[in-house]
Design a protein around this motif. Structure first.
Motif, PDB file in Angstrom:
ATOM      1  N   GLN A 309      14.047  -7.147  -3.487  1.00 56.50           N
ATOM      2  CA  GLN A 309      14.484  -7.116  -5.023  1.00 56.50           C
ATOM      3  C   GLN A 309      15.024  -8.576  -5.325  1.00 56.50           C
ATOM      4  OE1 GLN A 309      17.376  -4.122  -4.911  1.00 56.50           O
ATOM      5  NE2 GLN A 309      16.231  -2.268  -5.251  1.00 56.50           N
ATOM      6  N   LEU A 310      15.654  -9.106  -4.459  1.00 52.46           N
ATOM      7  CA  LEU A 310      16.181 -10.570  -4.520  1.00 52.46           C
ATOM      8  C   LEU A 310      15.089 -11.607  -4.881  1.00 52.46           C
ATOM      9  CD1 LEU A 310      18.530 -12.785  -4.709  1.00 52.46           C
ATOM     10  CD2 LEU A 310      18.323 -12.642  -2.262  1.00 52.46           C
ATOM     11  N   LEU A 311      13.889 -11.313  -4.086  1.00 47.81           N
ATOM     12  CA  LEU A 311      12.858 -12.297  -4.315  1.00 47.81           C
ATOM     13  C   LEU A 311      12.233 -11.925  -5.681  1.00 47.81           C
ATOM     14  CD1 LEU A 311      10.884 -14.291  -2.741  1.00 47.81           C
ATOM     15  CD2 LEU A 311       9.631 -12.520  -1.884  1.00 47.81           C
ATOM     16  N   GLU A 312      12.097 -10.688  -5.938  1.00 48.67           N
ATOM     17  CA  GLU A 312      11.587 -10.546  -7.484  1.00 48.67           C
ATOM     18  C   GLU A 312      12.468 -11.165  -8.452  1.00 48.67           C
ATOM     19  OE1 GLU A 312      10.236  -6.785 -10.174  1.00 48.67           O
ATOM     20  OE2 GLU A 312      11.369  -6.474  -8.283  1.00 48.67           O
ATOM     21  N   GLN A 313      13.662 -11.263  -8.307  1.00 49.23           N
ATOM     22  CA  GLN A 313      14.922 -11.676  -9.357  1.00 49.23           C
ATOM     23  C   GLN A 313      14.702 -13.252  -9.061  1.00 49.23           C
ATOM     24  OE1 GLN A 313      18.272  -9.520  -7.894  1.00 49.23           O
ATOM     25  NE2 GLN A 313      18.353  -8.599  -9.764  1.00 49.23           N
ATOM     26  N   ILE A 314      14.511 -13.700  -8.068  1.00 47.80           N
ATOM     27  CA  ILE A 314      14.532 -15.286  -7.894  1.00 47.80           C
ATOM     28  C   ILE A 314      13.206 -15.688  -8.536  1.00 47.80           C
ATOM     29  CG2 ILE A 314      13.814 -17.202  -6.381  1.00 47.80           C
ATOM     30  CD1 ILE A 314      15.681 -15.534  -4.099  1.00 47.80           C
ATOM     31  N   GLU A 315      11.829 -15.222  -8.572  1.00 45.27           N
ATOM     32  CA  GLU A 315      10.652 -15.485  -9.242  1.00 45.27           C
ATOM     33  C   GLU A 315      10.744 -15.499 -10.595  1.00 45.27           C
ATOM     34  OE1 GLU A 315       8.255 -12.636  -7.367  1.00 45.27           O
ATOM     35  OE2 GLU A 315       7.234 -14.418  -6.146  1.00 45.27           O
ATOM     36  N   LYS A 316      11.845 -14.718 -11.216  1.00 49.26           N
ATOM     37  CA  LYS A 316      12.100 -14.385 -12.711  1.00 49.26           C
ATOM     38  C   LYS A 316      12.856 -15.392 -13.129  1.00 49.26           C
ATOM     39  CE  LYS A 316      11.102  -9.439 -12.738  1.00 49.26           C
ATOM     40  NZ  LYS A 316      11.650  -8.182 -13.144  1.00 49.26           N
ATOM     41  N   ARG A 317      13.852 -15.906 -12.393  1.00 47.17           N
ATOM     42  CA  ARG A 317      15.050 -16.461 -12.975  1.00 47.17           C
ATOM     43  C   ARG A 317      15.109 -18.073 -12.631  1.00 47.17           C
ATOM     44  NH1 ARG A 317      20.327 -12.862 -13.261  1.00 47.17           N
ATOM     45  NH2 ARG A 317      19.378 -10.813 -13.854  1.00 47.17           N
ATOM     46  N   GLN A 318      14.289 -18.427 -12.010  1.00 42.34           N
ATOM     47  CA  GLN A 318      14.371 -20.000 -11.195  1.00 42.34           C
ATOM     48  C   GLN A 318      14.206 -20.899 -12.381  1.00 42.34           C
ATOM     49  OE1 GLN A 318      10.795 -20.825  -8.679  1.00 42.34           O
ATOM     50  NE2 GLN A 318      10.005 -19.022  -9.281  1.00 42.34           N
ATOM     51  N   GLY A 319      14.953 -22.017 -12.247  1.00 49.48           N
ATOM     52  CA  GLY A 319      15.130 -23.042 -13.232  1.00 49.48           C
ATOM     53  C   GLY A 319      13.760 -23.730 -13.378  1.00 49.48           C
ATOM     54  N   THR A 320      13.492 -23.869 -14.777  1.00 50.78           N
ATOM     55  CA  THR A 320      12.173 -24.465 -15.251  1.00 50.78           C
ATOM     56  C   THR A 320      12.294 -26.251 -14.930  1.00 50.78           C
ATOM     57  OG1 THR A 320      13.235 -25.006 -17.542  1.00 50.78           O
ATOM     58  CG2 THR A 320      11.834 -23.149 -17.154  1.00 50.78           C
ATOM     59  N   LYS A 321      13.653 -26.676 -14.867  1.00 50.45           N
ATOM     60  CA  LYS A 321      13.477 -27.971 -14.502  1.00 50.45           C
ATOM     61  C   LYS A 321      13.557 -28.607 -13.157  1.00 50.45           C
ATOM     62  CE  LYS A 321      16.375 -29.272 -18.540  1.00 50.45           C
ATOM     63  NZ  LYS A 321      17.852 -29.808 -19.054  1.00 50.45           N
ATOM     64  N   ILE A 322      13.260 -27.561 -12.150  1.00 50.10           N
ATOM     65  CA  ILE A 322      13.173 -27.725 -10.672  1.00 50.10           C
ATOM     66  C   ILE A 322      11.973 -27.982 -10.459  1.00 50.10           C
ATOM     67  CG2 ILE A 322      13.374 -26.480  -8.437  1.00 50.10           C
ATOM     68  CD1 ILE A 322      15.251 -24.643  -9.566  1.00 50.10           C
ATOM     69  N   ASN A 323      11.643 -29.000  -9.647  1.00 47.09           N
ATOM     70  CA  ASN A 323      10.276 -29.547  -9.068  1.00 47.09           C
ATOM     71  C   ASN A 323       9.264 -28.541  -8.714  1.00 47.09           C
ATOM     72  OD1 ASN A 323       8.054 -30.477  -7.392  1.00 47.09           O
ATOM     73  ND2 ASN A 323       9.209 -32.238  -7.426  1.00 47.09           N
ATOM     74  N   GLU A 324       8.317 -28.177  -9.309  1.00 45.54           N
ATOM     75  CA  GLU A 324       7.033 -27.273  -9.256  1.00 45.54           C
ATOM     76  C   GLU A 324       6.630 -27.120  -7.750  1.00 45.54           C
ATOM     77  OE1 GLU A 324       5.489 -23.780 -10.577  1.00 45.54           O
ATOM     78  OE2 GLU A 324       6.690 -25.261 -11.778  1.00 45.54           O
ATOM     79  N   ARG A 325       6.735 -28.248  -7.004  1.00 42.59           N
ATOM     80  CA  ARG A 325       6.335 -28.296  -5.829  1.00 42.59           C
ATOM     81  C   ARG A 325       7.336 -27.580  -4.654  1.00 42.59           C
ATOM     82  NH1 ARG A 325       5.324 -33.752  -2.264  1.00 42.59           N
ATOM     83  NH2 ARG A 325       4.507 -32.941  -0.262  1.00 42.59           N
ATOM     84  N   ILE A 326       8.463 -27.630  -5.106  1.00 40.13           N
ATOM     85  CA  ILE A 326       9.627 -27.024  -4.266  1.00 40.13           C
ATOM     86  C   ILE A 326       9.507 -25.468  -4.601  1.00 40.13           C
ATOM     87  CG2 ILE A 326      12.185 -26.924  -4.393  1.00 40.13           C
ATOM     88  CD1 ILE A 326      12.342 -29.741  -4.526  1.00 40.13           C
ATOM     89  N   LYS A 327       9.307 -25.092  -5.769  1.00 40.10           N
ATOM     90  CA  LYS A 327       9.458 -23.881  -6.024  1.00 40.10           C
ATOM     91  C   LYS A 327       7.956 -22.955  -5.599  1.00 40.10           C
ATOM     92  CE  LYS A 327       9.672 -24.070 -10.723  1.00 40.10           C
ATOM     93  NZ  LYS A 327       9.843 -23.803 -12.094  1.00 40.10           N
TER      94      LYS A 327
END
Length: 406
Positions: A309-327
């Motif tokens: 459940q946490l993994l699913e929420q992380i995928e929905k809410r992660q910041g758009t300014k964070i480096n895509e490679r890190i995500k």
């Protein structure tokens, strides 16, 4: 207000005029002009490089010898692209052009493991002294240079020496002023010497993260420190949840001790983890990485549903300014480790690892050393839920069959 500014300007202009008249009357102005005429155009650039590396080297040596005289061994000293570092076979030298991004220097101590509170406090005091030593050296050198410049003008008749001291002093003043300015600066990732000096004395989380980081640079084979893990546990329990990089790093130290070193989790901290502000954490880089560690933590303890459940929420809410490679990396790594999908080939490719700033320490440590451990899937945890399949009425069975067909 404008009237006062005009008065200040007149007073300043008056003193400049007086000083100029005195210089001309005493013959010092002639010395100044004759000295500058001896400097060729290309010397301006050469003297700038010389002044930059001299002031930078003296500053870093301030850190270096402060550690040395307090009997803390040294691992490396960086002077922009030039790196002097210690190996098991002795000191070595290398040039890393990419290190220009530092536009400065760095001193790395070679610390022995910390295994008790007395040693921890002792090292903290020594670190604070080493931090403040370099600014003292920088300011002292500035004062000495200005005094030497004044004496040169008064006592020397050598035009070339006067010209050199004039230009050199000018550069030292400009560079030292810039250094002193940066000593007071700070952000989430950078702390000037003055700020770091105060924080390492007053901020227990900052102090812990700094010491724990430098422990990883030790030349001796690294052994897991149960004392430092216990220290992280105490600090988490004593402090409220924060959204700064140092608190998140502290939190990850605790979580990774449980996941990879089988340390015993604390029930009070477990309750705190359930209150982590997910939306706030997911907007920043360190917060996102900490959330993925919390996900692994839940899975490791057998709370599979909570981890998913946490993994699913992380995928929905992660910041758009964070480096895509890190995500991408942490998402794939987490799913691989908790058996959602297989990404071994992706994880084995070092190009996919978001080294970020850790590449700076490549001369003294293998930044990929822990990849095999971090990418190894955790012990499989069964994810199941009970379903009541007993149906007493034949009519209900037929209805359910029809609905399945539809």
């Amino acid at each position: 207000m404008k009237k006062h500014k005009g008065i200040y300007f007149l007073i300043f202009s008056f003193f400049i005029g007086v000083i100029f008249v005195l210089l001309v009357y005493s013959g010092l102005w002639l010395k100044f002009t004759l000295g500058l005429k001896t400097i060729s155009w290309w010397s301006w650039f050469v003297y700038l490089i010389f002044a930059f590396y001299l002031t930078l080297t003296l500053h870093e040596l301030g850190h270096f010898f402060a550690f040395y005289f307090q009997k803390i061994k040294l691992r490396a000293i960086y002077l922009t692209i030039f790196v002097f570092y210690k190996t098991k076979k002795g000191w070595r030298f290398t040039i890393k052009p990419k290190l220009w991004v530092l536009f400065g220097g760095l001193v790395v101590p070679d610390m022995d493991p910390i295994e008790d509170e007395e040693t921890y406090q002792d090292i903290s005091v020594k670190f604070s002294k080493a931090l403040i030593a370099a600014p003292i050296v920088t300011i002292s050198f500035l004062v000495i240079t200005i005094l030497t410049f004044i004496l040169t003008y008064i006592l020397s008749t050598n035009s070339q020496w006067i010209g050199f001291m004039t230009l050199f002093t000018l550069y030292v003043i400009l560079l030292s002023t810039l250094y002193i300015y940066t000593f007071k600066l700070s952000n989430q990732m950078f702390y000037g010497d003055f700020v770091a000096y105060e924080k390492i004395k007053t901020d227990p989380i900052f102090r812990f993260v700094q010491l724990n980081q430098y422990l990883s640079f030790g030349l001796k084979e690294r052994k897991y420190s149960t004392f430092m893990w216990e220290k992280s546990k105490i600090l988490i329990k004593e402090n409220d949840i924060k959204r700064d990089a140092f608190y998140m790093t502290l939190l990850m130290t605790y979580l990774e001790g449980i996941i990879y070193e089988q340390m015993k989790p604390d029930l009070d901290i477990d309750l705190k983890l359930n209150k982590v502000p997910l939306a706030s954490f997911a907007r920043v880089e360190h917060g996102l990485i900490a959330l993925y560690d919390i996900c692994l933590y839940h899975y490791f303890l057998g709370n599979v549903e909570k981890a998913y459940q946490l993994l699913e929420q992380i995928e929905k809410r992660q910041g758009t300014k964070i480096n895509e490679r890190i995500k991408v990396y942490f998402n794939k790594k987490t799913k691989h480790v908790i058996h959602i999908q297989y990404d071994q080939e992706f994880l084995d490719d070092k190009k996919n690892y978001p080294a970020e700033q850790s590449w700076i320490f490549a001369p003294i440590m293998d930044i990929y050393e822990d990849m095999e451990t971090l990418h190894k899937p955790l012990e499989f945890k069964l994810y199941e839920s009970l379903v009541d399949l007993s149906v007493n009425d034949e009519e209900e069975i037929k209805k359910s069959d029809i609905s399945l067909v539809k």
